[in-house]
Design an enzyme around this catalytic site. Structure first.
Site, short mmCIF file in Angstrom:
data_model
loop_
_atom_site.label_atom_id
_atom_site.label_comp_id
_atom_site.label_asym_id
_atom_site.label_seq_id
_atom_site.Cartn_x
_atom_site.Cartn_y
_atom_site.Cartn_z
N ARG A 1 -4.89 -1.08 2.55
CA ARG A 1 -5.16 -1.50 3.93
C ARG A 1 -6.57 -1.15 4.38
O ARG A 1 -7.17 -1.89 5.17
CB ARG A 1 -4.15 -0.82 4.88
CG ARG A 1 -2.72 -1.23 4.65
CD ARG A 1 -1.79 -0.35 5.50
NE ARG A 1 -1.85 1.04 5.10
CZ ARG A 1 -1.46 2.06 5.86
NH1 ARG A 1 -1.02 1.82 7.10
NH2 ARG A 1 -1.53 3.30 5.42
N CYS B 1 5.83 0.06 4.16
CA CYS B 1 5.97 -0.28 2.74
C CYS B 1 6.95 0.67 2.07
O CYS B 1 7.76 0.26 1.23
CB CYS B 1 4.61 -0.20 2.04
SG CYS B 1 3.40 -1.40 2.61
N ASP C 1 0.88 -1.16 0.00
CA ASP C 1 0.00 0.00 0.00
C ASP C 1 0.92 1.21 0.00
O ASP C 1 1.78 1.34 0.88
CB ASP C 1 -0.89 -0.03 1.25
CG ASP C 1 -1.89 1.12 1.31
OD1 ASP C 1 -1.63 2.18 0.72
OD2 ASP C 1 -2.92 0.97 1.98
N CYS D 1 1.46 3.20 3.20
CA CYS D 1 1.96 2.49 4.38
C CYS D 1 3.43 2.86 4.64
O CYS D 1 4.28 2.64 3.78
CB CYS D 1 1.80 0.98 4.14
SG CYS D 1 2.91 -0.07 5.07
#
Length: 243
Positions: free
Chosen positions: A157, A133, A127, A130
């Protein structure tokens, strides 16, 4: 744990006695009903326990059934061997996960790899909003240098209708998704209409089916699911590439 194993052992012994014969998967599939309604059975697999079958439903749920479909067990099966307890259920999930990932064409993924053939490939449900991430993405060049290809799949998410899903759709709709992925993870706005026939929603549902609960979620080549951020060096160790 000992009490749990004793309870499970007793339950299995009561359900799967000598007269419990293995049923052909199709016969068991036909008998799996709840309140007169057929279950959405996708696959029935044998197990090392005589008379016990592993049932996979279309919604991703898994349970175990006797040969008649009258008794179910929800949970994991462990083998108690010379090397200790082995989670046979998790091994089965890994195999199923790897098979499902293999069905996704490369053209539907956002791929980062070096010019040389990779020594290993990891699949990352991601994502762009995120933070972890974004942190993992910063290490993608290092992963590529170590011979690890990174294949991204979309997993907003907050759900398929969220702002995160819209941003991922922009990435998947870009003429160069890899560049768009890097830009989005740097926090840059993308001037891309998210209205192409993208695959964000279907990949989100795939992630849910495979047990993804958050991002990043890394699927290893053998199907193991590793939740959360893992540093590049540690990933290389897990892939046995540091020696």
């Amino acid at each position: 744990m000992n009490r749990l194993l004793l309870t499970a052992t007793g339950l299995l012994a009561s359900l799967f006695t000598a007269q419990a014969m293995a049923a052909p998967p199709q016969a068991l599939t036909d008998s799996l009903t709840v309140n007169g309604e057929s279950m959405p059975v996708e696959q029935v697999l044998d197990t090392p326990v005589e008379g016990l079958w592993e049932v996979h439903l279309a919604n991703g749920e898994t349970f175990y059934s006797d040969a008649t479909g009258e008794h179910f067990i929800v949970g994991d099966i462990y083998q108690n061997g010379a090397d200790g307890l082995v989670n046979l259920s998790e091994q089965s999930r890994n195999t199923q996960r790897a098979a499902r990932i293999a069905e996704v064409p490369d053209s539907e993924q956002v791929i980062f790899r070096s010019d040389e053939a990779p020594q290993a490939t990891i699949y990352v449900f991601t994502d762009t909003t995120c933070p972890y991430c974004q942190r993992l993405h910063e290490e993608v060049p290092a992963l590529n240098e170590m011979g690890i290809a990174v294949h991204y799949l979309a997993f907003p998410r907050a759900g398929a209708g969220s702002e995160g899903a819209r941003l991922l759709s922009q990435v998947w709709c870009a003429s160069n998704p890899a560049e768009a992925m890097s830009a989005a993870k740097r926090g840059e706005a993308l001037d891309i209409a998210p209205d192409c026939d993208n695959l964000v929603e279907s990949q989100y549902h795939l992630g849910m089916e495979l047990g993804v609960q958050g991002t990043p979620a890394i699927v290893m080549p053998d199907g193991r699911l590793v939740p959360g951020y893992v540093p590049a060096e540690r990933l290389a160790e897990m892939l046995d590439l540091n020696g």
